[in-house]
Design a protein around this motif. Structure first.
Motif, short mmCIF file in Angstrom:
data_model
loop_
_atom_site.label_atom_id
_atom_site.label_comp_id
_atom_site.label_asym_id
_atom_site.label_seq_id
_atom_site.Cartn_x
_atom_site.Cartn_y
_atom_site.Cartn_z
N UNK A 385 10.84 2.73 7.59
CA UNK A 385 10.96 1.33 7.18
C UNK A 385 10.59 0.39 8.33
N UNK A 386 11.09 0.70 9.53
CA UNK A 386 10.74 -0.11 10.70
C UNK A 386 9.23 -0.23 10.85
N UNK A 387 8.58 0.91 10.77
CA UNK A 387 7.13 0.95 10.97
C UNK A 387 6.41 0.20 9.85
N UNK A 388 6.88 0.38 8.61
CA UNK A 388 6.25 -0.30 7.47
C UNK A 388 6.36 -1.81 7.61
N UNK A 389 7.52 -2.31 8.05
CA UNK A 389 7.70 -3.75 8.24
C UNK A 389 6.85 -4.23 9.41
N UNK A 390 6.84 -3.48 10.50
CA UNK A 390 6.05 -3.88 11.67
C UNK A 390 4.57 -3.95 11.35
N UNK A 391 4.09 -3.01 10.51
CA UNK A 391 2.66 -2.95 10.21
C UNK A 391 2.30 -3.66 8.90
N UNK A 392 3.33 -4.10 8.16
CA UNK A 392 3.07 -4.77 6.89
C UNK A 392 2.53 -3.84 5.82
N UNK A 393 3.07 -2.62 5.74
CA UNK A 393 2.61 -1.63 4.78
C UNK A 393 3.72 -1.29 3.78
N UNK A 394 3.50 -0.25 2.99
CA UNK A 394 4.47 0.14 1.97
C UNK A 394 5.52 1.07 2.55
N UNK A 395 6.73 0.94 2.02
CA UNK A 395 7.81 1.87 2.35
C UNK A 395 8.30 2.48 1.04
N UNK A 396 8.12 3.80 0.90
CA UNK A 396 8.49 4.53 -0.31
C UNK A 396 7.88 3.89 -1.56
N UNK A 397 6.70 3.32 -1.38
CA UNK A 397 5.99 2.73 -2.51
C UNK A 397 6.20 1.24 -2.69
N UNK A 398 7.14 0.63 -1.93
CA UNK A 398 7.40 -0.81 -2.03
C UNK A 398 6.67 -1.56 -0.92
N UNK A 399 6.08 -2.68 -1.26
CA UNK A 399 5.41 -3.52 -0.27
C UNK A 399 6.45 -4.16 0.65
N UNK A 400 6.15 -4.21 1.95
CA UNK A 400 7.04 -4.81 2.94
C UNK A 400 6.38 -6.03 3.57
N UNK A 401 7.18 -7.07 3.80
CA UNK A 401 6.70 -8.23 4.54
C UNK A 401 6.57 -7.87 6.01
N UNK A 402 5.48 -8.26 6.63
CA UNK A 402 5.26 -7.92 8.03
C UNK A 402 6.04 -8.86 8.94
#
Length: 735
Positions: A385-402
């Motif tokens: 999750x940390x990495x997905x938020x930092x990179x603005x990518x998906x976490x377990x299929x959910x879009x994350x705000x960067x």
């Protein structure tokens, strides 16, 4: 002088008297006296040094402290405490505090703005009847059978008149009766006093044997006196504070003597309540004379003269009616809660919702709990999750705000934690383009309870613009009993403080309770009080799935086939196996044996071994959610391929039961299927396998065997039982 917004005696917990030299020990005593504390506070603290403690020494030394032009102040104790690990409460500023700063968060107990208080004038009574005033005073403060202590005689020392011990042998009823017949001569009842000095009276009843604290029979009242400010200002502040004053007496000089109801059950409670009372007064601008704490203390007697000025009753029974009512009012006025607002006034101008942090799951500034058993890879999921938020990518299929994120690591050593981040980046196949968005706070072995950690965290995170803070795991910082609802509510409130102060989301993880979890609802699986599940805005719960041998065999077949395909693509690029062939481990093995050089085929065995081992180590999980801000989502099935979780997009885990989903009695004694039901299931299973294996060509017995996870003999028996298929030299077709 430092304006304290904490109890200076609490800081003594951070100072060990046994490691101080004599002068440092004396400095602590001088600082305590300067701060208005009592000799007993110094004595109690000094008693911790058993080797050097001598009974009575503190009180004897205390009496020699008379102040100086450069006094030892509370700042000395503050610095000693800080040198030994104490940190002032967070003030909202990310800077070191100056000695002149107010220490603490937004102050509690402050009811009025002392800078805006207007003085309330005190007027002498037009027609003064001293005897009536004194009778009224006695009637309000005492029962008729209670002994009253008073002093009319005084003695001179260094030009100052001091009271003697006085008298304590008569009851309030006796005194009132005698006053009624004294013909306005108070001296005839109490004894003559010096008009230039005045007279004194004790406001708590005595036992008739003396005038010390131990002679007090009821700890009913306390004295609030301030001679450091104008009388009008004293009067105004006491009234605005709604002090539960039984009698307010003009001292005949420059102070008001307020006899305040404290209604304590014993001396210990009296001390605590007086400390609280004085603390409230001080924080609201009334500088109280702290030498008046004694329950046997003398106060000015109304109805007498003092150096040409009247000692008179200003008012009686003002403010709140009782101590409890007053204390509740003080704390309710200062509760920092917002006022109710009209929905009508906001209807056409609703505030904007916080933007999503994890789309469809969690908003920025909200709280999320991830719960699961051990081996679920919760820490890895949080790192993902940390990495997905930092990179603005998906976490377990959910879009994350960067955005920028802090990971509070309470469990792993620093090296392991850093390596995990790199391993997860590598396994995800993502380029580390935004490492500057990830801050890691390594606290293994240094964690403190959450109510102590929260202000430290806020101070370090201020002005960093984090959009999320992850705390992993919370069992390291839990305060109190995790099964206690009220204690866990207090604990969870610390996350609210972090969210509010920093304006970011707080995400934390917790473990499941013991026992099977499959039969429970997702929000009832976290260990401890139900507060854990009901407090966060989003709850993500992981539960393990029970993999069947057939499913594992199918996954191994798939993994090995992929290895064969990769090696053939690399070494025999012109060979194009059919889609059907690429789903069969045995077919692909034969193709590799035929087309790969022996040395290459031998090298491939290592990859086959690694692939099979990885599948056998793989675990399967189901994520269920309980959301406050978004609609409920369908459960998501995951494969945990160390060190990352991969969503099962094919649907192989859709029908797999969660671990413990059936109660033991159900698993052991569930009703056996009838022969007809079993035959029907075998028929459907065979038809599904035939459809899956036949999407690109001829279906074989071997294909069906590998897909269904059974032997070829079993496949032939089931084809025969079904009756709608033919078999010809291993090939299968419908009749």
């Amino acid at each position: 002088m430092v304006e304290k917004q904490y109890d200076i005696t609490e800081l003594l917990d951070y100072i060990d008297p046994s490691i101080l030299d004599y002068q440092e020990w004396v400095n602590v005593g001088m600082a305590l006296k300067e701060a208005g504390c009592m000799a007993s506070d110094w004595d109690s603290w000094s008693h911790r040094d058993i080797g050097r403690y001598h009974s009575g020494e503190c009180e004897k030394k205390w009496n020699t402290f008379h102040g100086s032009g450069t006094p030892v102040t509370a700042g000395t104790i503050v610095q000693m405490a800080r040198d030994n690990g104490w940190e002032p409460p967070y003030t909202g500023e990310s800077r070191e505090l100056d000695w002149n700063d107010t220490i603490g968060t937004k102050d509690e107990l402050v009811v009025i703005d002392k800078n805006w208080v207007e003085g309330k004038e005190i007027s002498e009574p037009d027609s003064w009847n001293p005897v009536e005033e004194l009778i009224k005073y006695l009637d309000i403060l005492f029962e008729s059978t209670e002994n009253v202590g008073y002093v009319t005689e005084s003695w001179e020392k260094d030009g100052k008149y001091l009271p003697t011990k006085g008298n304590w042998d008569r009851t309030a009823g006796e005194l009132i009766q005698q006053l009624n017949g004294c013909k306005e001569d108070i001296g005839a009842v109490f004894g003559d006093y010096r008009p230039e000095v005045g007279a004194w009276i004790r406001f708590n009843p005595l036992d008739g044997k003396g005038v010390k604290n131990e002679n007090v029979t009821e700890f009913r009242y306390a004295l609030v006196e301030s001679d450091a400010m104008d009388l009008d200002k004293q009067n105004a502040i006491m009234r605005e504070l709604e002090l539960p004053i039984a009698c307010m007496v003009h001292s005949g000089k420059k102070s008001i003597h307020a006899i305040v109801k404290v209604e304590a059950a014993n001396y210990e409670e009296y001390r605590k309540r007086v400390d609280y009372l004085y603390d409230v007064c001080k924080k609201n601008g009334l500088v109280v004379d702290t030498q008046n704490k004694n329950p046997s203390r003398l106060s000015r007697m109304p109805g007498v003269m003092r150096n040409g000025q009247k000692q008179f009753l200003i008012d009686t029974n003002i403010g709140k009616e009782s101590w409890n009512e007053w204390k509740e009012w003080i704390e309710s006025v200062n509760d920092d809660l917002p006022d109710p607002e009209s929905l009508e006034s906001e209807w056409d101008n609703l505030p904007e919702l916080s933007p999503p942090l994890i789309d469809g799951v969690l908003r920025q500034g909200h709280k999320m709990l991830i719960a699961g058993p051990s081996k679920a890879g919760k820490s890895f999921a949080l790192i993902e999750m940390c990495i997905a938020i930092a990179e603005g990518k998906k976490w377990l299929g959910w879009d994350c705000t960067q955005g920028k994120i802090m990971y509070v690591n309470l469990e792993l050593d620093r090296a392991s934690c850093l390596h995990r981040f790199k391993d997860v980046y590598t396994a995800l196949g993502w380029q580390p383009k935004n490492l500057s968005n990830i801050d890691i706070w390594n606290l293994r072995g240094k964690s403190v309870p959450m109510d102590k950690l929260a202000p430290k965290l806020i101070r370090r995170a201020a002005k960093k613009n984090y959009i999320a803070i992850i705390i992993d795991p919370i069992y390291k910082v839990i305060t109190g009993d995790e099964n206690s609802a009220d204690q866990m509510a207090h604990f969870c409130n610390q996350f609210d403080k972090v969210c509010t102060e920093l304006g970011c989301a707080v995400i934390y993880c917790h473990h499941h309770s013991k026992g099977g979890q499959g039969s429970k609802k997702s929000m009832d699986r976290a260990s401890g009080s139900g507060v854990f599940a009901r407090d966060p805005d989003a709850l993500m719960d992981l539960i393990e799935l029970e993999l069947t041998d057939a499913l594992l065999k199918q996954e191994i077949n798939k993994a090995l086939c992929q290895v064969y395909v990769d090696w053939l693509d690399k070494h025999v690029p012109d060979l194009e196996p059919s889609q059907d062939d690429m789903c069969s481990q045995s077919v692909m093995q034969k193709l590799c044996e035929k087309h790969l050089r022996p040395d290459v085929y031998k090298d491939m065995q290592k990859d086959l071994f690694i692939a099979e081992k990885a599948v056998k180590q793989r675990t399967a999980w189901r994520v269920e959610g309980t959301l406050r801000e978004f609609p409920k989502f369908e459960p998501i099935n995951l494969w945990f391929d160390y060190p990352v979780h991969n969503v099962d997009r094919i649907g192989n885990l859709r029908d797999v039961e969660a671990e413990g989903e059936k109660a033991p009695w159900q698993r052991n004694f569930q009703k056996k299927k009838s022969p007809e039901d079993s035959k029907k299931e075998r028929k459907i299973s065979l038809e599904n396998a035939y459809e899956a294996c036949g999407f690109n060509g001829q279906v074989t017995v071997q294909n069906l065997s590998e897909y269904m996870g059974v032997t070829e003999k079993t496949v032939r028996n089931r084809l025969k039982e079904h009756g709608s298929f033919w078999i010809d030299e291993g090939n299968v077709g419908r009749k």
